[in-house]
Design an enzyme around this catalytic site. Sequence first.
Site, PDB file in Angstrom:
ATOM      1  N   GLY A 111     -25.163   2.217   3.534  1.00 32.94           N
ATOM      2  CA  GLY A 111     -24.317   2.879   2.532  1.00 32.94           C
ATOM      3  C   GLY A 111     -24.575   2.328   1.147  1.00 32.94           C
ATOM      4  O   GLY A 111     -24.252   1.177   0.853  1.00 32.94           O
ATOM      5  N   VAL A 112     -25.211   3.158   0.302  1.00 29.24           N
ATOM      6  CA  VAL A 112     -25.527   2.705  -1.053  1.00 29.24           C
ATOM      7  C   VAL A 112     -24.763   3.567  -2.063  1.00 29.24           C
ATOM      8  O   VAL A 112     -25.344   4.230  -2.923  1.00 29.24           O
ATOM      9  CB  VAL A 112     -27.051   2.682  -1.326  1.00 29.24           C
ATOM     10  CG1 VAL A 112     -27.659   1.413  -0.753  1.00 29.24           C
ATOM     11  CG2 VAL A 112     -27.756   3.915  -0.734  1.00 29.24           C
ATOM     12  N   GLY A 113     -23.454   3.568  -1.924  1.00 33.93           N
ATOM     13  CA  GLY A 113     -22.571   4.271  -2.859  1.00 33.93           C
ATOM     14  C   GLY A 113     -22.203   3.352  -4.005  1.00 33.93           C
ATOM     15  O   GLY A 113     -23.020   2.537  -4.471  1.00 33.93           O
ATOM     16  N   LYS A 146       0.865  -1.173   0.000  1.00 37.19           N
ATOM     17  CA  LYS A 146       0.000   0.000   0.000  1.00 37.19           C
ATOM     18  C   LYS A 146       0.901   1.221   0.000  1.00 37.19           C
ATOM     19  O   LYS A 146       2.054   1.154   0.449  1.00 37.19           O
ATOM     20  CB  LYS A 146      -0.843  -0.005   1.282  1.00 37.19           C
ATOM     21  CG  LYS A 146      -2.058   0.858   1.231  1.00 37.19           C
ATOM     22  CD  LYS A 146      -3.263   0.101   0.686  1.00 37.19           C
ATOM     23  CE  LYS A 146      -4.486   0.983   0.606  1.00 37.19           C
ATOM     24  NZ  LYS A 146      -5.671   0.267   0.120  1.00 37.19           N
ATOM     25  N   TYR A 156     -24.854   0.317  -3.899  1.00 33.11           N
ATOM     26  CA  TYR A 156     -25.931   0.456  -4.892  1.00 33.11           C
ATOM     27  C   TYR A 156     -25.945  -0.753  -5.842  1.00 33.11           C
ATOM     28  O   TYR A 156     -27.000  -1.304  -6.160  1.00 33.11           O
ATOM     29  CB  TYR A 156     -25.734   1.754  -5.678  1.00 33.11           C
ATOM     30  CG  TYR A 156     -26.709   1.918  -6.817  1.00 33.11           C
ATOM     31  CD1 TYR A 156     -28.042   2.215  -6.566  1.00 33.11           C
ATOM     32  CD2 TYR A 156     -26.289   1.758  -8.140  1.00 33.11           C
ATOM     33  CE1 TYR A 156     -28.947   2.351  -7.615  1.00 33.11           C
ATOM     34  CE2 TYR A 156     -27.182   1.893  -9.189  1.00 33.11           C
ATOM     35  CZ  TYR A 156     -28.510   2.190  -8.921  1.00 33.11           C
ATOM     36  OH  TYR A 156     -29.397   2.317  -9.956  1.00 33.11           O
ATOM     37  N   VAL A 192     -20.447   0.605  -4.352  1.00 31.94           N
ATOM     38  CA  VAL A 192     -20.614  -0.840  -4.177  1.00 31.94           C
ATOM     39  C   VAL A 192     -22.018  -1.165  -3.671  1.00 31.94           C
ATOM     40  O   VAL A 192     -22.690  -2.052  -4.202  1.00 31.94           O
ATOM     41  CB  VAL A 192     -19.554  -1.410  -3.207  1.00 31.94           C
ATOM     42  CG1 VAL A 192     -19.754  -2.913  -3.036  1.00 31.94           C
ATOM     43  CG2 VAL A 192     -18.142  -1.125  -3.697  1.00 31.94           C
TER      44      VAL A 192
HETATM   45  P1  NAD Z   1     -18.621   5.069  -1.699  1.00 32.48           P
HETATM   46  O1  NAD Z   1     -17.993   6.259  -1.075  1.00 32.48           O
HETATM   47  O2  NAD Z   1     -18.999   5.111  -3.146  1.00 32.48           O
HETATM   48  O3  NAD Z   1     -19.950   4.669  -0.896  1.00 32.48           O
HETATM   49  C1  NAD Z   1     -20.076   4.768   0.479  1.00 32.48           C
HETATM   50  C2  NAD Z   1     -21.515   5.204   0.784  1.00 32.48           C
HETATM   51  O4  NAD Z   1     -21.701   5.194   2.187  1.00 32.48           O
HETATM   52  C3  NAD Z   1     -21.828   6.623   0.292  1.00 32.48           C
HETATM   53  O5  NAD Z   1     -23.067   6.638  -0.396  1.00 32.48           O
HETATM   54  C4  NAD Z   1     -21.881   7.430   1.587  1.00 32.48           C
HETATM   55  O6  NAD Z   1     -22.755   8.530   1.497  1.00 32.48           O
HETATM   56  C5  NAD Z   1     -22.387   6.381   2.554  1.00 32.48           C
HETATM   57  N1  NAD Z   1     -22.112   6.643   3.962  1.00 32.48           N
HETATM   58  C6  NAD Z   1     -21.043   7.252   4.531  1.00 32.48           C
HETATM   59  N2  NAD Z   1     -21.175   7.279   5.860  1.00 32.48           N
HETATM   60  C7  NAD Z   1     -22.348   6.661   6.139  1.00 32.48           C
HETATM   61  C8  NAD Z   1     -23.016   6.359   7.347  1.00 32.48           C
HETATM   62  N3  NAD Z   1     -22.535   6.714   8.528  1.00 32.48           N
HETATM   63  N4  NAD Z   1     -24.196   5.684   7.265  1.00 32.48           N
HETATM   64  C9  NAD Z   1     -24.711   5.336   6.069  1.00 32.48           C
HETATM   65  N5  NAD Z   1     -24.097   5.605   4.891  1.00 32.48           N
HETATM   66  C10 NAD Z   1     -22.943   6.257   4.935  1.00 32.48           C
HETATM   67  O7  NAD Z   1     -17.628   3.863  -1.404  1.00 32.48           O
HETATM   68  P2  NAD Z   1     -17.627   2.426  -2.090  1.00 32.48           P
HETATM   69  O8  NAD Z   1     -16.603   2.400  -3.169  1.00 32.48           O
HETATM   70  O9  NAD Z   1     -19.023   2.008  -2.396  1.00 32.48           O
HETATM   71  O10 NAD Z   1     -17.053   1.536  -0.908  1.00 32.48           O
HETATM   72  C11 NAD Z   1     -17.879   1.173   0.197  1.00 32.48           C
HETATM   73  C12 NAD Z   1     -17.054   0.422   1.238  1.00 32.48           C
HETATM   74  O11 NAD Z   1     -16.515  -0.760   0.655  1.00 32.48           O
HETATM   75  C13 NAD Z   1     -15.839   1.195   1.777  1.00 32.48           C
HETATM   76  O12 NAD Z   1     -15.645   0.837   3.108  1.00 32.48           O
HETATM   77  C14 NAD Z   1     -14.691   0.671   0.940  1.00 32.48           C
HETATM   78  O13 NAD Z   1     -13.464   0.762   1.637  1.00 32.48           O
HETATM   79  C15 NAD Z   1     -15.089  -0.775   0.773  1.00 32.48           C
HETATM   80  N6  NAD Z   1     -14.518  -1.410  -0.427  1.00 32.48           N
HETATM   81  C16 NAD Z   1     -14.773  -0.883  -1.648  1.00 32.48           C
HETATM   82  C17 NAD Z   1     -14.233  -1.497  -2.782  1.00 32.48           C
HETATM   83  C18 NAD Z   1     -14.509  -0.961  -4.163  1.00 32.48           C
HETATM   84  O14 NAD Z   1     -14.253  -1.664  -5.141  1.00 32.48           O
HETATM   85  N7  NAD Z   1     -15.038   0.234  -4.307  1.00 32.48           N
HETATM   86  C19 NAD Z   1     -13.438  -2.645  -2.655  1.00 32.48           C
HETATM   87  C20 NAD Z   1     -13.213  -3.174  -1.375  1.00 32.48           C
HETATM   88  C21 NAD Z   1     -13.772  -2.539  -0.264  1.00 32.48           C
END
Ligand code: NAD
Length: 351
Positions: A185-187, A80, A191, A189
Amino acid sequence: MSVFDHPEFDQHECVHFVHDEASGLRAIIAVHNTVRGPALGGCRMWPYASSADALTDVLRLSRGMTYKSAMANIDLGGGKSVIIGDARQMKSDALVRAMGRAVDRLGGLYIAAEDSGTSVEDLRRMGEVTAHVGGVIERPGPGGEPHSGDPSPATALGVFHGLAAAVRFQLQRDDLEGVRVAIQGVGNVGYRLAGHLHAAGAKLVVADIHQPNIDRVVEAYGADVVPVAEIDAQAVDVFAPCALGSAINAATLSRLQAKVIAGAANNQLDRRAHDQALLDRGILYAPDYVINAGGIIDIFYERTGYTWDKVERHLRGIGDTVTEVFERSRRDGVPTGQVADLIAESRFRRV
Ligand code: NAD
């Protein structure tokens, strides 16, 4: 304190401190373990309060990548990098290129990918000065649609397979029809996970702090919405943390009604001991780094001849891997997180 005495130091192979006066770059690259292959991991840019905080983060995260790749059974090690600074204010072409040159000097021992504070575009720019970047090639994704290197679709599909396997194991259900899932959290991943679950007939309840993300999932999949503070306490079958770390903590543990924890977030357990607490309460925890490995799997195939079919097959395998963890946990009475660690260690400590 020297690196060797640091509480997060765990036999890391090497730790590089990088400084470039012209661009203002201050960064640390940590290579935890390369027994299985070059150390691949994100390059994070974050306004750390101190270089000590940055060191703590990079030591912990690089170790985590070794475990994740070992459990995903891919020929990569764990590494990392962290750039110290606020990406919105400090990131410049010169800084990104200086980071690329620093990565290049390691000769392929470490491969950088996007992370918080860096974008696929930044990694492509680094790729102009080093070959050692990942997740940057435009490739065919699900349904033949081109995808830009964003790992979220692969992560979401991997989590879906892991979640389905957990439901099969814990609830003896071969399908997800009518299974109730709470997604925190529906960001990117969360969503997409909602989309897979909806297609499989699951009933969704969601919470998010960002209203547009809520609106999108309600419109697309008819999810019910609850306040952020209540999502972990829903009367559901599965709780899927897909926001931040530490979703399982002393406060939420006592409120949980779900029988399965399976989500995308990293570091879902606030403390290691919560693993045992979940086991004691009869809640099945799908270890985070086992079921959220889809992104690294996706990047791995970029290096070895990419087809979405290969990626998809491997993502389906996450269901088998996590089931192996559950079976050993039940057989030995050991929490699932500990079982996963033991399996991973047997893979990367074997030379
Ligand atoms: P993202 O930022 O797109 O989505 C996160 C969502 O969580 C957002 O919609 C945000 O508004 C919401 N959020 C933040 N705080 C919150 C709370 N207290 N309560 C409810 N919702 C809240 O991130 P992502 O890429 O979707 O990743 C989500 C998680 O998965 C992270 O922890 C990330 O480290 C992990 N992850 C992601 C990936 C990837 O491929 N993107 C891979 C491995 C792990």
